[in-house]
Scaffold this active site. Structure first.
Site, short mmCIF file in Angstrom:
data_model
loop_
_atom_site.label_atom_id
_atom_site.label_comp_id
_atom_site.label_asym_id
_atom_site.label_seq_id
_atom_site.Cartn_x
_atom_site.Cartn_y
_atom_site.Cartn_z
CG ASN A 1 13.56 2.52 -8.57
OD1 ASN A 1 13.83 3.71 -8.47
ND2 ASN A 1 14.44 1.59 -8.91
CA CA Z 1 19.16 1.09 -8.80
#
Ligand code: CA
Ligand code: CTP
Length: 217
Positions: free
Chosen positions: A34
């Protein structure tokens, strides 16, 4: 002029903070992750330490220096982060700021070669560290999650507060240029409602949150 005496209301408290991304290997040279700089989580760890707390900071791969007075545990993957969090308990409060990858890959032992064609990645769900802590007998007295959202920010954040059994969710509107930046726009969702905080440097958001944690503990 008299100096203001420092706010040390977190002295004697143990506060656990997760920060940064996790990296989930695809093969020995590639990973999925991420987007997260770690800046907001590190600022929260620093603010809690400044108020006297013993702080354990479980950090994914970031390039930030360790804040003064903070015990840092470096991890790479979500599974390692989950283990580090479990081993850091008990804590009076936990602030889960990390942008944890939702899946890991059944990683290849050797570097995948592009000439062999595009690989089909087999994704396996990662544990939800916040939700597992919310349901744990070792649940900290105050459990705070973050929610990075690009749309319907308050709706999604409110649903996460309930689903993960968190006391508070800090809802982060990441539709602007917040990712990696020095400032943040957040809303604090508690059992009693929603507060929208002014757009501010991440250090200011962090100090404000640390003060609210001291109020609650
Ligand atoms: Ca997530
Ligand atoms: N979180 C966690 N472990 C995970 C995923 C998320 O501890 N495997 C925590 C984050 O640190 C954050 C909160 O859960 O405090 C919300 O993370 P977010 O990614 O916004 O929510 P998800 O439940 O993963 O939902 P989605 O990504 O689908 O929006």
């Amino acid at each position: 002029e008299a100096a203001l005496s420092p706010d040390r209301r977190l002295a004697g408290r143990h506060i656990l903070v997760t920060a940064g991304p996790t990296h989930e290997p695809i093969d020995p040279v590639r990973y999925i992750a991420n987007r997260s700089s770690g800046k907001q989580g590190f600022a929260i760890a620093a603010a809690c330490a400044e108020m006297g707390a013993r702080v354990t900071l479980v950090s994914g791969p970031v390039t930030l220096p360790t804040p003064a007075g903070v015990d840092r545990i470096n991890v790479e993957t979500a599974l390692q982060m989950a283990d580090a969090v479990a081993s850091a308990l008990p804590a009076d409060a936990a602030i889960m700021v990390a942008a944890v990858a939702d899946w890991h890959v059944e990683a290849a032992g050797q570097k995948l070669k592009k000439g062999a064609g595009a690989p089909a990645l087999s994704l396996v769900p990662n544990p939800d560290i916040l939700a597992d802590l919310g349901a744990s007998p070792n649940r900290p007295r105050l459990l705070v999650g973050f929610a990075a959202e690009t749309e319907r920010v308050l709706d999604h954040a409110a649903a996460k507060r309930i689903a993960k059994r968190a006391d508070w969710i800090v809802a982060n509107d990441v539709s602007g240029d917040v990712m990696g930046g020095e400032e943040n726009s957040v809303h604090l969702l508690t059992e009693t409602g929603v507060e929208s905080w002014p757009h501010a440097p991440k250090a200011v958001v962090a100090r404000r949150l640390a003060q609210r944690i001291a109020d609650a503990l």
